[in-house]
Design an enzyme around this catalytic site. Sequence first.
Site, PDB file in Angstrom:
ATOM      1  N   SER A  14      10.961 -18.647 -49.739  1.00  0.00           N
ATOM      2  CA  SER A  14      10.213 -18.845 -48.127  1.00  0.00           C
ATOM      3  C   SER A  14       8.650 -17.836 -48.596  1.00  0.00           C
ATOM      4  O   SER A  14       8.175 -18.288 -50.217  1.00  0.00           O
ATOM      5  CB  SER A  14      10.281 -17.651 -47.284  1.00  0.00           C
ATOM      6  N   ASP A 183       1.380  -6.996 -43.327  1.00  0.00           N
ATOM      7  CA  ASP A 183       1.743  -6.941 -41.747  1.00  0.00           C
ATOM      8  C   ASP A 183       2.981  -6.836 -41.027  1.00  0.00           C
ATOM      9  O   ASP A 183       3.093  -7.249 -40.313  1.00  0.00           O
ATOM     10  CB  ASP A 183       0.728  -8.577 -42.141  1.00  0.00           C
ATOM     11  N   HIS A 186       4.885  -8.969 -45.160  1.00  0.00           N
ATOM     12  CA  HIS A 186       4.332  -9.279 -46.190  1.00  0.00           C
ATOM     13  C   HIS A 186       3.935  -8.278 -47.534  1.00  0.00           C
ATOM     14  O   HIS A 186       3.250  -7.311 -46.721  1.00  0.00           O
ATOM     15  CB  HIS A 186       4.102 -10.219 -46.782  1.00  0.00           C
TER      16      HIS A 186
END
Length: 231
Positions: A14, A183, A186
Amino acid sequence: MVGPTRPQFVLFGSSIVQFGFYQEGWAADLAHYYARKADIFMRGYSGWNSKQARAVVEQVFPKDDAVKPSLVIVYFGGNDSVLPDPQGLSSHVPLDEYVENMRNIATHLQSLSDTTRLVFLTAPPVNEEQMKEDLKITNRKNELCKEYSDACLTLCKEMNIKAIDLFTLIQQRPDWLTTSFIDGIHFTPAASATVASEIRLTISQADWTPSLHWESLPDEFDISISPSALG
Protein backbone atom coordinates in the site's frame (compact mmCIF):
# COMPACT_ATOMS: atom_id res chain seq x y z
CA MET A 1 12.05 -4.45 -21.35
CA VAL A 2 15.64 -3.33 -21.68
CA GLY A 3 18.53 -5.70 -21.28
CA PRO A 4 20.53 -7.41 -20.08
CA THR A 5 18.05 -9.12 -17.77
CA ARG A 6 18.81 -8.49 -14.12
CA PRO A 7 17.29 -10.00 -10.98
CA GLN A 8 13.92 -8.41 -10.34
CA PHE A 9 12.91 -7.17 -6.90
CA VAL A 10 9.21 -6.27 -6.61
CA LEU A 11 7.82 -4.12 -3.79
CA PHE A 12 4.12 -4.97 -3.37
CA GLY A 13 1.93 -3.11 -0.93
CA SER A 14 0.00 0.00 0.00
CA SER A 15 1.17 3.59 0.54
CA ILE A 16 4.11 2.54 2.73
CA VAL A 17 5.40 0.99 -0.51
CA GLN A 18 4.07 3.65 -2.90
CA PHE A 19 5.86 6.35 -0.92
CA GLY A 20 9.03 4.26 -0.79
CA PHE A 21 10.86 6.62 -3.14
CA TYR A 22 9.46 9.72 -1.45
CA GLN A 23 11.83 11.91 0.61
CA GLU A 24 14.78 9.51 0.73
CA GLY A 25 12.50 6.52 1.19
CA TRP A 26 13.46 2.95 1.95
CA ALA A 27 12.84 1.83 -1.65
CA ALA A 28 15.20 4.52 -2.91
CA ASP A 29 17.82 3.15 -0.54
CA LEU A 30 17.41 -0.34 -2.02
CA ALA A 31 17.60 1.04 -5.55
CA HIS A 32 20.84 2.80 -4.62
CA TYR A 33 22.47 -0.33 -3.18
CA TYR A 34 21.33 -2.51 -6.08
CA ALA A 35 22.22 -0.10 -8.89
CA ARG A 36 23.80 -2.12 -11.76
CA LYS A 37 22.80 -5.31 -9.92
CA ALA A 38 18.97 -5.67 -9.79
CA ASP A 39 15.87 -3.84 -10.99
CA ILE A 40 13.48 -2.56 -8.32
CA PHE A 41 9.83 -2.64 -9.43
CA MET A 42 7.27 -0.56 -7.54
CA ARG A 43 3.81 -2.07 -7.14
CA GLY A 44 2.50 0.11 -4.32
CA TYR A 45 -1.13 1.20 -4.14
CA SER A 46 -2.07 3.92 -1.66
CA GLY A 47 -5.08 3.05 0.49
CA TRP A 48 -5.07 -0.64 -0.38
CA ASN A 49 -5.61 -3.53 1.99
CA SER A 50 -4.94 -7.26 1.81
CA LYS A 51 -8.37 -7.96 0.30
CA GLN A 52 -7.65 -5.78 -2.71
CA ALA A 53 -4.15 -7.20 -2.99
CA ARG A 54 -5.43 -10.76 -2.98
CA ALA A 55 -7.82 -9.90 -5.80
CA VAL A 56 -5.02 -8.75 -8.12
CA VAL A 57 -1.98 -10.75 -7.02
CA GLU A 58 -2.23 -13.09 -10.00
CA GLN A 59 -2.34 -10.10 -12.39
CA VAL A 60 0.62 -8.39 -10.74
CA PHE A 61 2.58 -11.66 -10.64
CA PRO A 62 1.45 -13.82 -13.60
CA LYS A 63 2.59 -17.42 -13.42
CA ASP A 64 3.24 -17.55 -17.16
CA ASP A 65 5.73 -14.67 -17.22
CA ALA A 66 9.06 -15.80 -18.65
CA VAL A 67 11.03 -13.90 -16.00
CA LYS A 68 10.08 -14.50 -12.38
CA PRO A 69 10.96 -12.08 -9.58
CA SER A 70 13.97 -13.00 -7.49
CA LEU A 71 12.58 -11.17 -4.45
CA VAL A 72 9.15 -9.87 -3.47
CA ILE A 73 8.81 -7.57 -0.48
CA VAL A 74 5.18 -7.48 0.69
CA TYR A 75 3.54 -4.96 2.97
CA PHE A 76 -0.14 -4.98 3.92
CA GLY A 77 -1.67 -4.62 7.35
CA GLY A 78 -1.84 -0.99 8.36
CA ASN A 79 -4.94 -0.23 6.31
CA ASP A 80 -6.47 -3.57 7.26
CA SER A 81 -6.13 -2.70 10.94
CA VAL A 82 -8.18 0.52 10.90
CA LEU A 83 -11.44 0.58 12.82
CA PRO A 84 -14.50 -0.60 10.88
CA ASP A 85 -16.90 2.03 9.59
CA PRO A 86 -20.66 1.54 10.17
CA GLN A 87 -21.24 2.40 6.52
CA GLY A 88 -18.46 0.09 5.31
CA LEU A 89 -16.35 2.96 4.00
CA SER A 90 -13.09 2.13 5.78
CA SER A 91 -10.32 -0.18 4.58
CA HIS A 92 -10.85 -2.44 7.62
CA VAL A 93 -10.38 -6.18 7.10
CA PRO A 94 -11.14 -8.51 10.04
CA LEU A 95 -8.01 -10.08 11.51
CA ASP A 96 -8.80 -13.66 10.50
CA GLU A 97 -9.62 -12.57 6.96
CA TYR A 98 -6.39 -10.54 6.82
CA VAL A 99 -4.39 -13.63 7.77
CA GLU A 100 -6.07 -15.72 5.07
CA ASN A 101 -5.54 -13.01 2.47
CA MET A 102 -1.85 -12.85 3.33
CA ARG A 103 -1.63 -16.65 3.26
CA ASN A 104 -3.18 -16.65 -0.22
CA ILE A 105 -0.78 -13.96 -1.44
CA ALA A 106 2.21 -15.83 0.00
CA THR A 107 1.10 -19.15 -1.49
CA HIS A 108 0.78 -17.62 -4.95
CA LEU A 109 4.17 -15.91 -4.73
CA GLN A 110 5.85 -19.10 -3.51
CA SER A 111 4.40 -20.94 -6.52
CA LEU A 112 6.06 -18.62 -9.04
CA SER A 113 9.44 -20.36 -8.95
CA ASP A 114 11.78 -22.25 -6.66
CA THR A 115 14.04 -19.19 -6.46
CA THR A 116 11.46 -16.47 -5.78
CA ARG A 117 12.21 -15.25 -2.25
CA LEU A 118 9.81 -13.40 0.05
CA VAL A 119 10.13 -10.81 2.78
CA PHE A 120 6.98 -9.65 4.55
CA LEU A 121 6.83 -6.33 6.42
CA THR A 122 4.38 -6.08 9.31
CA ALA A 123 2.15 -3.16 10.21
CA PRO A 124 4.23 -0.38 11.79
CA PRO A 125 3.10 1.79 14.69
CA VAL A 126 1.55 5.23 14.18
CA ASN A 127 1.65 8.55 15.97
CA GLU A 128 -2.04 8.85 16.78
CA GLU A 129 -1.91 12.52 17.78
CA GLN A 130 0.08 13.57 14.72
CA MET A 131 -2.23 11.53 12.47
CA LYS A 132 -5.25 13.27 13.99
CA GLU A 133 -3.71 16.71 13.57
CA ASP A 134 -2.23 16.28 10.08
CA LEU A 135 -4.70 13.91 8.42
CA LYS A 136 -7.82 14.53 10.51
CA ILE A 137 -8.33 10.81 11.06
CA THR A 138 -8.64 8.84 14.29
CA ASN A 139 -9.45 5.34 13.05
CA ARG A 140 -5.97 3.79 13.36
CA LYS A 141 -4.86 2.63 16.81
CA ASN A 142 -1.52 1.25 17.91
CA GLU A 143 -3.05 -1.64 19.81
CA LEU A 144 -4.68 -2.81 16.58
CA CYS A 145 -1.50 -2.25 14.56
CA LYS A 146 0.24 -4.60 16.99
CA GLU A 147 -2.48 -7.26 16.63
CA TYR A 148 -2.09 -7.29 12.85
CA SER A 149 1.69 -7.15 13.10
CA ASP A 150 1.75 -10.14 15.45
CA ALA A 151 -0.64 -12.07 13.19
CA CYS A 152 1.63 -11.47 10.20
CA LEU A 153 4.67 -12.65 12.15
CA THR A 154 2.86 -15.82 13.21
CA LEU A 155 1.85 -16.57 9.62
CA CYS A 156 5.37 -15.99 8.34
CA LYS A 157 6.81 -18.34 10.93
CA GLU A 158 4.27 -20.99 9.90
CA MET A 159 5.06 -20.57 6.19
CA ASN A 160 8.84 -20.14 6.60
CA ILE A 161 8.82 -16.59 5.22
CA LYS A 162 11.30 -13.92 6.23
CA ALA A 163 9.48 -11.25 8.21
CA ILE A 164 10.46 -7.82 9.52
CA ASP A 165 8.60 -6.63 12.59
CA LEU A 166 8.16 -2.96 11.74
CA PHE A 167 5.97 -2.39 14.80
CA THR A 168 8.89 -3.18 17.10
CA LEU A 169 11.66 -1.89 14.83
CA ILE A 170 10.31 1.65 14.54
CA GLN A 171 9.83 1.93 18.30
CA GLN A 172 13.44 1.04 19.10
CA ARG A 173 14.35 4.73 18.87
CA PRO A 174 13.48 6.53 22.12
CA ASP A 175 12.26 9.51 20.09
CA TRP A 176 10.31 7.45 17.56
CA LEU A 177 7.07 9.39 18.01
CA THR A 178 8.65 12.65 16.89
CA THR A 179 11.15 11.40 14.30
CA SER A 180 9.42 8.59 12.39
CA PHE A 181 6.41 10.04 10.55
CA ILE A 182 5.67 12.89 8.17
CA ASP A 183 1.97 12.74 8.97
CA GLY A 184 1.56 10.17 11.74
CA ILE A 185 1.58 7.20 9.34
CA HIS A 186 4.14 7.52 6.54
CA PHE A 187 7.87 7.40 7.15
CA THR A 188 10.37 10.21 7.45
CA PRO A 189 13.83 9.73 5.92
CA ALA A 190 15.08 8.67 9.38
CA ALA A 191 12.49 5.90 9.72
CA SER A 192 13.00 4.84 6.10
CA ALA A 193 16.73 4.52 6.75
CA THR A 194 15.96 2.19 9.66
CA VAL A 195 13.60 0.09 7.54
CA ALA A 196 16.00 -0.08 4.61
CA SER A 197 18.88 -1.10 6.85
CA GLU A 198 16.81 -3.92 8.34
CA ILE A 199 15.75 -5.13 4.91
CA ARG A 200 19.36 -5.21 3.73
CA LEU A 201 20.39 -7.03 6.90
CA THR A 202 17.61 -9.61 6.43
CA ILE A 203 18.69 -10.24 2.84
CA SER A 204 22.36 -10.53 3.79
CA GLN A 205 21.62 -13.07 6.55
CA ALA A 206 19.19 -15.21 4.54
CA ASP A 207 20.42 -18.67 3.59
CA TRP A 208 19.22 -18.28 0.02
CA THR A 209 20.97 -19.87 -2.95
CA PRO A 210 21.85 -17.86 -4.89
CA SER A 211 22.41 -15.07 -2.39
CA LEU A 212 20.60 -11.80 -3.08
CA HIS A 213 22.88 -9.72 -0.89
CA TRP A 214 23.95 -6.70 -2.89
CA GLU A 215 27.63 -7.48 -2.40
CA SER A 216 27.09 -10.99 -3.81
CA LEU A 217 25.48 -9.87 -7.08
CA PRO A 218 27.75 -8.95 -9.99
CA ASP A 219 27.86 -5.45 -11.43
CA GLU A 220 26.35 -5.18 -14.88
CA PHE A 221 28.99 -4.56 -17.59
CA ASP A 222 31.81 -4.74 -15.06
CA ILE A 223 34.54 -4.37 -17.66
CA SER A 224 37.92 -2.98 -16.68
CA ILE A 225 39.31 -0.52 -19.19
CA SER A 226 43.04 0.15 -19.19
CA PRO A 227 44.15 3.81 -19.39
CA SER A 228 45.88 3.12 -22.71
CA ALA A 229 42.58 2.02 -24.24
CA LEU A 230 41.09 5.44 -23.59
CA GLY A 231 43.53 7.14 -25.98
